[in-house]
Design an enzyme around this catalytic site. Sequence first.
Site, PDB file in Angstrom:
ATOM      1  N   LYS A 327       0.925  -1.238   0.111  1.00 56.67           N
ATOM      2  CA  LYS A 327      -0.428   0.111  -0.324  1.00 56.67           C
ATOM      3  C   LYS A 327       0.940   0.669  -0.080  1.00 56.67           C
ATOM      4  O   LYS A 327       2.118   0.876   0.243  1.00 56.67           O
ATOM      5  CB  LYS A 327      -0.583   0.405   1.378  1.00 56.67           C
ATOM      6  CG  LYS A 327      -2.077  -1.268   0.716  1.00 56.67           C
ATOM      7  CD  LYS A 327      -2.920  -1.020  -0.358  1.00 56.67           C
ATOM      8  CE  LYS A 327      -4.599  -1.525  -0.291  1.00 56.67           C
ATOM      9  NZ  LYS A 327      -4.936  -1.821   1.583  1.00 56.67           N
ATOM     10  N   ARG A 361      -4.601 -10.078   4.119  1.00 56.03           N
ATOM     11  CA  ARG A 361      -4.276 -10.426   2.372  1.00 56.03           C
ATOM     12  C   ARG A 361      -3.320  -9.800   1.552  1.00 56.03           C
ATOM     13  O   ARG A 361      -2.587  -8.182   1.739  1.00 56.03           O
ATOM     14  CB  ARG A 361      -5.515  -9.224   2.408  1.00 56.03           C
ATOM     15  CG  ARG A 361      -6.378  -9.194   0.804  1.00 56.03           C
ATOM     16  CD  ARG A 361      -7.618  -8.430   0.339  1.00 56.03           C
ATOM     17  NE  ARG A 361      -7.662  -8.271  -1.060  1.00 56.03           N
ATOM     18  CZ  ARG A 361      -7.348  -7.572  -1.640  1.00 56.03           C
ATOM     19  NH1 ARG A 361      -6.251  -6.480  -1.491  1.00 56.03           N
ATOM     20  NH2 ARG A 361      -7.447  -7.394  -2.901  1.00 56.03           N
TER      21      ARG A 361
END
Length: 396
Positions: A327, A361
């Site tokens: 991210k 995830r």
Amino acid sequence: MPDLVLRWNPRYLQHVADPPDTAPVLRLAGLTPAEAAALREGAAAVGAAALIGPRGALVHGTPEQHVALATELAERPAPAPSLGQAIAATWRHQYGPPPPPTQVGAAQWHWGHRTYVMGILNVSPDSFSGDGLAGIEAAVARARAFAAAGADLLDVGGESTRPGFTPLSVEEELERVLPVLRALREAVPLPLSIDTYKPPVAEAALAAGACVINDITGLRDGPALATLAARHGAALIVMHNRPAPAAVGPLGGHNPTVAYDDLLGEVLAELRTAIARAVDAGLPPAQVLVDPGIGFGKTREQNLVLLARLGELRALGHPIVLGSSRKSVIGLTLGVPPHERIEGTAATVALGIRAGADVVRVHDVREMALVARLSDAIARGGLRGTQPTPPAGRLE
């Protein structure tokens, strides 16, 4: 019922004389005047300190005093009992057993013993991380590699949801995901998740073999996805996400400014709303998982705070999904592009597991499955097992 957040944060104790470094502080938001009065009286009765303000209250005391407060309030006239029940439930989530098992396809996932690994299969050409798969054969090959590397679940997504993304039509998304889901169901013995916020896509995916819906909107547009999950016996991941302006720089997209008055309090409150919406739609509570939404409607600094305080989400009493892989918070902090974020991802996974994440995830399944396994060996039985001894008193 008020919004409750359990915190051990000394900065909330600046008005309390000589607070211990890890003093438990219970934050209550959205109290009515009658609830605030009941809380003040109950805290005084058990020797805890209650700071009441226009936006809520902070209660400082020993763990035993907090439990005694819950019992004290439960025995007083309304509205005190609802406060007592909420406080007891919050402590129970922190100190008690993990959430009940979740049915994931044919298997039951039991929480608190190990971390489950969710492998990301992007079948979109514009994925932020550059890992988009072209065609069924590529998706099946990666899925097999993920299964061999230790994945527990495959999350299939057809639409990039990076900051500033352009939504696909339902038809386009179905064209991307349905052939892949059907092929994976035959080729790989792992449960499948559909990463979508569109009910028609979710319904078709469930019919094609998916058993989890991963909703990045947290049911913001209504309970339709929860209704579908309930009808199909599926699990539902509700993610916190706040629409915010996006910017694209040399390290990819991110949210440069997002307004929060109380980041953790608002994330928890909005996730509670999503959980209630799902349960009201008929989905059993055990089938609801929560995701704090790293990278969705948060600045770099807010993402770092959310990662640092991930354990506070345990107050919700639902399994926690952490989706920090590659991210922007990692890229902006370390100054690296998506394909060079494996070490940063590993740090967030290890620390997230220590804080109580139940599912991670990830894009890099082999590496993160190893990180999870070692983190589990250190922390599991672990985060809930090495917490301070549960306070004496009733938590029912």
